[in-house]
Scaffold this active site. Structure first.
Site, PDB file in Angstrom:
ATOM      1  CE  LYS A   1      -1.783   2.482   3.301  1.00 61.63           C
ATOM      2  NZ  LYS A   1      -1.601   3.826   2.716  1.00 61.63           N
TER       3      LYS A   1
ATOM      4  CD  GLU B   1      13.412   3.729   7.724  1.00 59.20           C
ATOM      5  OE1 GLU B   1      13.443   4.529   8.688  1.00 59.20           O
ATOM      6  OE2 GLU B   1      13.294   4.067   6.560  1.00 59.20           O
TER       7      GLU B   1
ATOM      8  CB  CYS C   1      13.203   8.553   8.214  1.00 55.61           C
ATOM      9  SG  CYS C   1      14.006   7.613   6.928  1.00 55.61           S
TER      10      CYS C   1
ATOM     11  CD  GLU D   1      10.733  11.879  11.967  1.00 54.59           C
ATOM     12  OE1 GLU D   1       9.702  11.273  12.273  1.00 54.59           O
ATOM     13  OE2 GLU D   1      11.621  11.396  11.235  1.00 54.59           O
TER      14      GLU D   1
HETATM   15  P1  NAI Z   1       2.140   7.633   8.827  1.00 51.28           P
HETATM   16  O1  NAI Z   1       3.020   6.779   9.631  1.00 51.28           O
HETATM   17  O2  NAI Z   1       0.759   7.856   9.298  1.00 51.28           O
HETATM   18  O3  NAI Z   1       2.011   7.055   7.337  1.00 51.28           O
HETATM   19  C1  NAI Z   1       2.897   6.151   6.738  1.00 51.28           C
HETATM   20  C2  NAI Z   1       2.109   5.061   6.039  1.00 51.28           C
HETATM   21  O4  NAI Z   1       1.397   4.288   7.010  1.00 51.28           O
HETATM   22  C3  NAI Z   1       1.057   5.533   5.071  1.00 51.28           C
HETATM   23  O5  NAI Z   1       1.001   4.649   3.970  1.00 51.28           O
HETATM   24  C4  NAI Z   1      -0.225   5.444   5.871  1.00 51.28           C
HETATM   25  O6  NAI Z   1      -1.384   5.279   5.068  1.00 51.28           O
HETATM   26  C5  NAI Z   1       0.017   4.185   6.671  1.00 51.28           C
HETATM   27  N1  NAI Z   1      -0.740   4.089   7.919  1.00 51.28           N
HETATM   28  C6  NAI Z   1      -1.218   5.084   8.700  1.00 51.28           C
HETATM   29  N2  NAI Z   1      -1.841   4.566   9.774  1.00 51.28           N
HETATM   30  C7  NAI Z   1      -1.763   3.230   9.678  1.00 51.28           C
HETATM   31  C8  NAI Z   1      -2.202   2.150  10.481  1.00 51.28           C
HETATM   32  N3  NAI Z   1      -2.840   2.346  11.625  1.00 51.28           N
HETATM   33  N4  NAI Z   1      -1.946   0.898  10.082  1.00 51.28           N
HETATM   34  C9  NAI Z   1      -1.255   0.668   8.948  1.00 51.28           C
HETATM   35  N5  NAI Z   1      -0.827   1.638   8.136  1.00 51.28           N
HETATM   36  C10 NAI Z   1      -1.065   2.915   8.499  1.00 51.28           C
HETATM   37  O7  NAI Z   1       2.858   9.013   8.605  1.00 51.28           O
HETATM   38  P2  NAI Z   1       2.180  10.421   8.236  1.00 51.28           P
HETATM   39  O8  NAI Z   1       0.952  10.684   9.054  1.00 51.28           O
HETATM   40  O9  NAI Z   1       2.002  10.437   6.785  1.00 51.28           O
HETATM   41  O10 NAI Z   1       3.305  11.435   8.716  1.00 51.28           O
HETATM   42  C11 NAI Z   1       3.343  11.868  10.070  1.00 51.28           C
HETATM   43  C12 NAI Z   1       4.747  11.958  10.563  1.00 51.28           C
HETATM   44  O11 NAI Z   1       5.363  10.679  10.521  1.00 51.28           O
HETATM   45  C13 NAI Z   1       5.691  12.821   9.745  1.00 51.28           C
HETATM   46  O12 NAI Z   1       5.589  14.163  10.048  1.00 51.28           O
HETATM   47  C14 NAI Z   1       7.011  12.236  10.125  1.00 51.28           C
HETATM   48  O13 NAI Z   1       7.447  12.756  11.350  1.00 51.28           O
HETATM   49  C15 NAI Z   1       6.721  10.768  10.270  1.00 51.28           C
HETATM   50  N6  NAI Z   1       7.047  10.005   9.054  1.00 51.28           N
HETATM   51  C16 NAI Z   1       8.222   9.325   9.023  1.00 51.28           C
HETATM   52  C17 NAI Z   1       8.588   8.657   7.886  1.00 51.28           C
HETATM   53  C18 NAI Z   1       9.859   7.914   7.800  1.00 51.28           C
HETATM   54  O14 NAI Z   1      10.351   7.670   6.704  1.00 51.28           O
HETATM   55  N7  NAI Z   1      10.431   7.482   8.886  1.00 51.28           N
HETATM   56  C19 NAI Z   1       7.776   8.683   6.681  1.00 51.28           C
HETATM   57  C20 NAI Z   1       6.515   9.372   6.830  1.00 51.28           C
HETATM   58  C21 NAI Z   1       6.204  10.022   7.975  1.00 51.28           C
END
Ligand code: NAI
Length: 792
Positions: A194, A268, A302, A399
């Site tokens: 996804k 990650e 990240c 972050e």
């Molecule tokens: P997120 O962690 O909510 O989203 C990442 C992925 O997880 C997306 O595909 C989302 O649809 C999916 N997701 C969300 N909730 C889920 C759940 N309960 N079960 C399974 N999948 C789920 O990140 P978001 O809200 O887009 O960004 C928020 C913050 O997260 C950012 O400001 C940043 O600090 C951090 N982040 C860190 C990343 C990294 O590469 N370490 C990448 C993206 C966000």
């Protein structure tokens, strides 16, 4: 607009936009809405699905719409992946390699298209998608085509897991897809992926490439949607592994949701990576690198070097250089080839950045941004520097995931490292110094999964990437990354059944606490906190002895003792080997005594008990042997670097031992961790604790430094709970019944400690291929990938 001659005259900036009409034409073709890619077909799915809109963050224009998969679509995708798995996994590695190779070639052939599409959808500069994201996508498929080809020889003992669920973020949309899909399918797994809701378009174009490459239907399935869709994948019972990249918050949720399911998990997550500049650094090089560290991809990385730590003597100079550099920064249309920084992915993220910067300012931070043009339309945020911050400032702790750098100074190397490690994350660190000794000393001291020396943000398919602590667990890339998608072929040996307690006919254990074996904590015998003891039955219900009845306080004391013994991790493998051999030697001198004890407690015949004792001696020797041999790798990425993949101890490892083969399993559960430089808190079998208390007398005479091995006896459930919830425990190896495994995995979500459990299966401890070796050693280490300049 100026003409070329005028531009030459003034050397003023003129826009150089990349052509995007052909990508827009493709989007127009899809104006009816995208579909999921399931079982090799594009499928609309249930009409009641929510429709998500994808917007260009640089302009706000709508680019496309796509559906959010619900249960029906996720089920269909998993079913397709499951049905194809037997066939796909049985293909030869070579056959699979050809498919991966075809994907790599198609990505290359479509690289311009993909770069433009990614830039439109995500807002990152075309310079980055064209030169970094998409070439690395192709590199990943090439590299993993290679692993598929070599699978039969290099991973002969391993097999694929089954259907893998993969959930990726929006900051490197297609690159994260490649990181996830390439190793998974190379090893014979099938996937349901996804993409993130903000950035699904390149994944959907990739689905078209899968069709063109004639990837067998069901091997790669791509469903679009939001968190709810992700959750359906995470909870699906036919999924064997979840690989997630995203926020630490969602990582924790997934850890809890997968607890006890037996699903393999790699996370990650976030970071707050330090960027350390020593006074002897090439300051211009360091500042340019800093620009790449925090303003690359608008800081939505990240591993972004978001915390500058600069030696006080050069702090002023460095700040000046940063400000000068940022004053000529260009921020605007991401399709412009000459732009430094593009758009933030979505207004939600921009607001989050804004809020955190304001909070940081309220807490005393000095916020500075250059006076440059920031487009009013679209989702932009200027490069920002926050100085005068304390370590507790929210901008330093959280972050921000945006183009925001905090700056602090230090005076000594130790202070730099203390500040660098003063975070709950541990993803990456950058170190700039012209002094190789100093740079490598610092590299060894930072607690991060990646270290860049005199470079930054280096990524490659051959090199592992992943974090310590709350940055998650598991590695992606290279050989380490492959292990995330395979499991050992060997049969384990049934279900783990705790040996039932035996009623003691007569508790003649009148001896007081002074005679009862105590806890072994900090190298000393220590009375249990409650001063309570518990009787231990022999196999026939007669009284065998008493042991201390430990409680939470005893566990906390043991962890504290381990905490105070960090020097063990810095000893050489050679020194650790000698101590393990010495333990083996001292133990073997008491072989008869232990044989009798085993007979008494377990009812084993003399021959069987003796065999267990002998196997235990051999196991100790095995880890003595491994202590100076389980070393790392040196990778050669296609850049002027060498990457040292160092196996480092995790820190404090708790090990919870089973009742089966209680002496051999007890030793097998701590010796590998100790061999690799960890300190351990061991909870021995509740039914046979006397073997462990007899054993600590050997430890006392074998030169084991205080605090390296700590043993707490007592009621298993209480001790396990305290360990699983303890923040200073960095990993827990748990061997026990399935319900307890579930509990341990759930409880570990708080500090995201590494959990290694048997998921209720019994191990054949006598078989060295199952009961000892690399699998244990890999769980005893974090791999730290240190990038160094190398070559002319
Ligand atoms: P997120 O962690 O909510 O989203 C990442 C992925 O997880 C997306 O595909 C989302 O649809 C999916 N997701 C969300 N909730 C889920 C759940 N309960 N079960 C399974 N999948 C789920 O990140 P978001 O809200 O887009 O960004 C928020 C913050 O997260 C950012 O400001 C940043 O600090 C951090 N982040 C860190 C990343 C990294 O590469 N370490 C990448 C993206 C966000």
């Amino acid at each position: 607009m100026s003409n070329v001659a005028e531009i030459f005259e003034t050397m003023e900036y003129g826009p150089a936009p990349e052509e995007s009409a052909y990508v827009r034409d493709w989007l127009k073709e899809k104006s009816g809405g995208f579909q999921h890619y399931i079982n090799g077909e594009f499928i609309s799915g249930d009409k009641s699905q929510k429709i998500i809109e994808s917007r260009n963050p640089a302009t706000g224009e709508k680019l496309a719409s796509f559906p959010a998969a619900g249960e029906t679509e996720v089920n269909a995708a998993v079913t397709a992946a499951k049905a194809t798995f037997p066939k796909w996994s049985k293909l030869s590695g070579h056959e699979r390699a050809k498919y991966l190779y075809t994907l790599a070639r198609l990505v290359q052939k479509n690289s311009r298209f993909l770069s433009v599409l990614e830039t439109l959808d995500n807002g990152k500069p075309i310079r980055e998608t064209r030169d970094i994201d998409i070439p690395l996508v192709a590199r990943h498929f090439y590299h993993h085509a290679g692993w598929a080809q070599l699978q039969e020889t290099e991973f002969a003992d391993y097999e694929p897991l089954g259907v893998v669920g993969q959930i990726i973020p929006w900051n490197f949309p297609l690159l994260m897809l490649a990181w996830k899909i390439a190793p998974a399918i190379a090893m014979g797994n099938t996937v349901v992926l996804k993409p993130a809701e903000y950035t699904s378009l390149t994944a959907l174009y990739f689905a078209e490439l899968c069709k063109e490459a004639q990837i067998p239907p069901g091997v790669i399935n791509i469903v679009t949607g939001e968190g709810e869709t992700g959750e359906l994948i995470v909870k699906h019972q036919d999924i064997a592994k979840i690989a997630f990249t995203g926020s630490t918050e969602v990582g924790r949720i997934i850890r809890r949701q997968t607890a006890g399911s037996g699903k393999k998990l790699s996370l990650e997550l976030g970071g707050k990576s330090p960027f350390i500049i020593f006074e002897d650094a090439d300051l211009d090089g360091a500042v340019e690198s800093l620009v790449d560290a925090i303003w690359f991809n608008q800081g939505q990385v990240c591993c972004a070097g978001s915390r500058l730590l600069v030696e006080e003597s050069v702090a002023g100079k460095v700040t000046e250089k940063i400000k000068k550099r940022l004053s000529s920064f260009r921020i605007g249309d991401p399709l412009d080839k000459a732009i430094d920084m593009g758009a933030i992915v979505d207004p939600v993220q921009r607001d989050r950045i804004q809020t955190l910067v304001e909070q940081g300012e309220k807490e005393g931070g000095e916020v500075w941004s250059p006076k440059i043009d920031v487009p009013e339309i679209g989702c932009f945020y200027p490069p920002t520097l926050i100085s005068n911050v304390s370590p507790s400032n929210v901008a330093v702790r959280e972050e921000i995931f945006g183009p925001v750098l905090t700056s602090m100074s230090f005076r000594t190397l130790k202070e730099a490292i203390d500040l660098a490690n003063n975070t709950r994350y541990g993803l990456a660190a950058t170190i700039w110094s012209e002094n190789v000794n100093r740079a490598l000393e610092a590299a060894s001291m930072v607690k991060t999964g990646v270290v860049w020396v005199n470079t930054t943000n280096g990524f490659d398919a051959a090199c592992g990437f992943g974090g310590y602590r709350e940055s998650g667990f598991g590695r992606e890339g290279g050989r380490e990354g492959i292990y995330e998608y395979v499991k050992l072929r060997k049969e384990w040996g049934g279900i783990e059944k705790p040996v039932p307690a035996v009623e003691i006919e007569e508790d003649s254990g009148v001896e007081g606490i002074d005679q009862t074996p105590k806890q072994f904590i900090g190298g000393k015998q220590k009375r249990p906190d409650w001063a309570r003891t518990m009787p231990v039955a022999a196999h026939d219900g007669t009284y065998a002895g008493r042991v201390s009845f430990g409680n939470r306080k005893d566990i906390r004391d043991a962890v504290e003792a381990a905490f105070k013994a960090p020097g063990w991790g810095a000893t050489t493998g050679h020194a650790r080997a000698q101590i393990l051999y010495f333990i083996a030697e001292n133990f073997s001198k008491r072989a008869d005594e232990f044989t009798k004890r085993l007979q008494q407690l377990t009812g084993a015949t003399k021959t069987k008990a003796r065999a267990e004792v002998d196997a235990t001696v051999s196991r100790l020797f095995a880890y003595g042997a491994w202590a100076d041999k389980y070393d790392g790798l040196a990778h050669s990425p296609p850049s002027r670097n060498v990457v040292l993949a160092m196996n480092e101890p995790i820190g404090i490892v708790a090990t919870v031992c089973p009742d089966t083969v209680p002496l051999l399993s007890f030793v097998s559960m701590w010796a590998p961790a100790v061999a690799m430089g960890n300190r351990v808190v061991v909870v021995p079998s509740e039914r046979y604790p006397l073997l462990a208390t007899d054993f600590y007398q050997i430890l006392e005479t074998s030169d084991v430094p205080a605090g390296v091995i700590n043993i707490v006896t007592g009621e298993r459930a209480t001790l396990v709970k305290t360990l699983a919830e303890h923040d200073q425990v960095e990993a827990i190896w748990h061997h026990g019944p399935a319900d307890e495994c579930k509990f341990v995995e759930e409880a570990s979500a708080d500090n995201l400690k590494r959990v290694w459990t048997n998921h209720g299966r019994a191990r054949n401890w006598f078989d060295p291929r199952i009961g000892e070796g690399r699998e244990f050693l890999s769980h005893a280490c974090e791999v730290k990938n240190i990038w160094l300049p190398y070559g002319d």
